[in-house]
Design an enzyme around this catalytic site. Structure first.
Site, PDB file in Angstrom:
ATOM      1  N   ASP A  33       5.967 -11.255   7.039  1.00  0.00           N
ATOM      2  CA  ASP A  33       6.994 -10.897   8.035  1.00  0.00           C
ATOM      3  C   ASP A  33       8.026 -12.006   8.232  1.00  0.00           C
ATOM      4  OD1 ASP A  33       4.757 -12.247   9.149  1.00  0.00           O
ATOM      5  OD2 ASP A  33       5.348 -11.677  11.185  1.00  0.00           O
ATOM      6  N   HIS A  34       7.832 -13.147   7.543  1.00  0.00           N
ATOM      7  CA  HIS A  34       8.791 -14.256   7.658  1.00  0.00           C
ATOM      8  C   HIS A  34       9.544 -14.534   6.358  1.00  0.00           C
ATOM      9  CE1 HIS A  34       7.301 -15.501  11.690  1.00  0.00           C
ATOM     10  NE2 HIS A  34       6.302 -14.746  11.257  1.00  0.00           N
ATOM     11  N   HIS A 109      -1.433 -22.312  12.982  1.00  0.00           N
ATOM     12  CA  HIS A 109      -1.474 -20.924  12.546  1.00  0.00           C
ATOM     13  C   HIS A 109      -2.551 -20.752  11.479  1.00  0.00           C
ATOM     14  CE1 HIS A 109       0.104 -16.962  12.527  1.00  0.00           C
ATOM     15  NE2 HIS A 109       0.761 -17.023  11.394  1.00  0.00           N
ATOM     16  N   ASP A 179       4.870 -18.890  13.610  1.00  0.00           N
ATOM     17  CA  ASP A 179       3.843 -18.341  14.479  1.00  0.00           C
ATOM     18  C   ASP A 179       2.854 -19.459  14.810  1.00  0.00           C
ATOM     19  OD1 ASP A 179       5.170 -16.064  13.670  1.00  0.00           O
ATOM     20  OD2 ASP A 179       3.505 -15.234  12.536  1.00  0.00           O
TER      21      ASP A 179
HETATM   22 ZN   LIG Z   1       4.682 -13.550  11.976  1.00  0.00          ZN
HETATM   23 ZN   LIG Z   2       2.178 -15.681  10.560  1.00  0.00          ZN
END
Ligand SMILES: [Zn+2]
Ligand SMILES: [Zn+2]
Length: 279
Positions: A33-34, A109, A179
């Site tokens: 998602d990044h 993370h 994150d």
């Molecule tokens: Zn993320």
């Molecule tokens: Zn992540």
């Protein structure tokens, strides 16, 4: 640009932001998602005739991924991409020019991840305009005064810098943390920042899940903002399970008042609106 999720190109188009303006990309970590918007964005830049260099900072592994994608798809990128690998174990200054310095710092993370802090710098002193005519200052003398020098005249008279200039405006700072699970160290890395973006994937009822998944709750983000003496907090990275996001504001406000949701398309100014604390 910081991070490049799947929808990035569409968002840029929707908000009429040209990707030609992007010179530097900062990737926090390699979760999909990044980063999954990045190959498409680079491909579009290439198709649209980009020739200007693109510089990307990320944890180890991104260059290999990008190279592989373009290798198997038989594409040749006609502009230079410079990759810098971030040390995700310790804070580092990763960029420095006349206007800004940029630091990375470790997040907590499930995989190596870094936050980023952007600090404005090098603003010159402001010359008091009435002094220009009073002392009949030349362009070179004005320049020298802006850089903080005293002015000496041919007859030996000296006017001190503080008599003809005003201090530069305070310098602004912004930090980005995504994150990460709650970690006290982060407050130290982003101390006194004017604007803090901090992920808040969950609300308090899923606090245990947040810990387990190495994510934060709105309260975690607000506690970091409070400990860091941030000016303002922006929340983001909300779990898709939440349709109504108002709980993120109410839970965060229990710890930190100046908080907003960082939603798509919203613009936020980095304002100097708080006093710095010594820790
Ligand atoms: Zn993320
Ligand atoms: Zn992540």
């Amino acid at each position: 640009m910081i991070d490049c999720g799947e929808g990035t190109q569409f968002r840029l188009q929707h908000f009429k932001i040209s990707h030609f303006k992007i010179e530097y990309i900062f990737i926090s970590h390699l979760h999909g998602d990044h980063i999954l918007g990045l190959p498409g964005l680079i491909n579009s830049m290439n198709i649209n005739g980009r020739r200007k260099k693109l510089t990307i900072w990320s944890p180890l592994g991104l260059e290999e991924m990008i190279d592989k994608i373009f290798e198997v798809s038989g594409s040749h990128i006609d502009f230079e991409i410079v990759f810098h690998i971030i040390n995700t174990e310790k804070p580092e200054k990763i960029f420095d020019d006349n206007h800004i310095e940029i630091h990375s710092f470790p997040l907590d993370h499930r995989m190596p991840a870094s936050g980023f802090k952007f600090i404005e710098k090098g603003r010159l002193r402001n010359i008091d305009s009435s002094m220009i005519s009073q002392y009949n200052l030349s362009i070179n003398q004005i320049k020298a005064a802006k850089f903080g020098n005293d002015i000496e005249f041919p007859d030996g008279t000296v006017i001190t810098n503080k008599d003809i200039t005003l201090p530069p405006k305070k310098l602004r700072s912004y930090a980005y943390c995504s994150d990460t699970k709650y970690n006290d160290n982060i407050a130290n890395y982003v101390r006194n920042v004017d604007l803090l973006y901090h992920e808040s994937t969950y609300l308090d009822h899923l606090k245990d899940k947040a810990r387990e998944r190495f994510h934060s709750t709105a309260s975690d983000a607000a506690l970091i903002a409070k400990k860091a003496n941030a000016g303002k907090l922006l929340l983001g990275h909300f779990s898709s399970r939440y349709g109504d996001l108002s709980g993120f504001i109410s839970e965060a406000k229990q710890h930190f008042e100046n908080v907003e949701l960082g939603l798509d398309g919203n613009k936020f100014s980095v304002n100097i609106n708080h006093d710095e604390n010594e820790f």
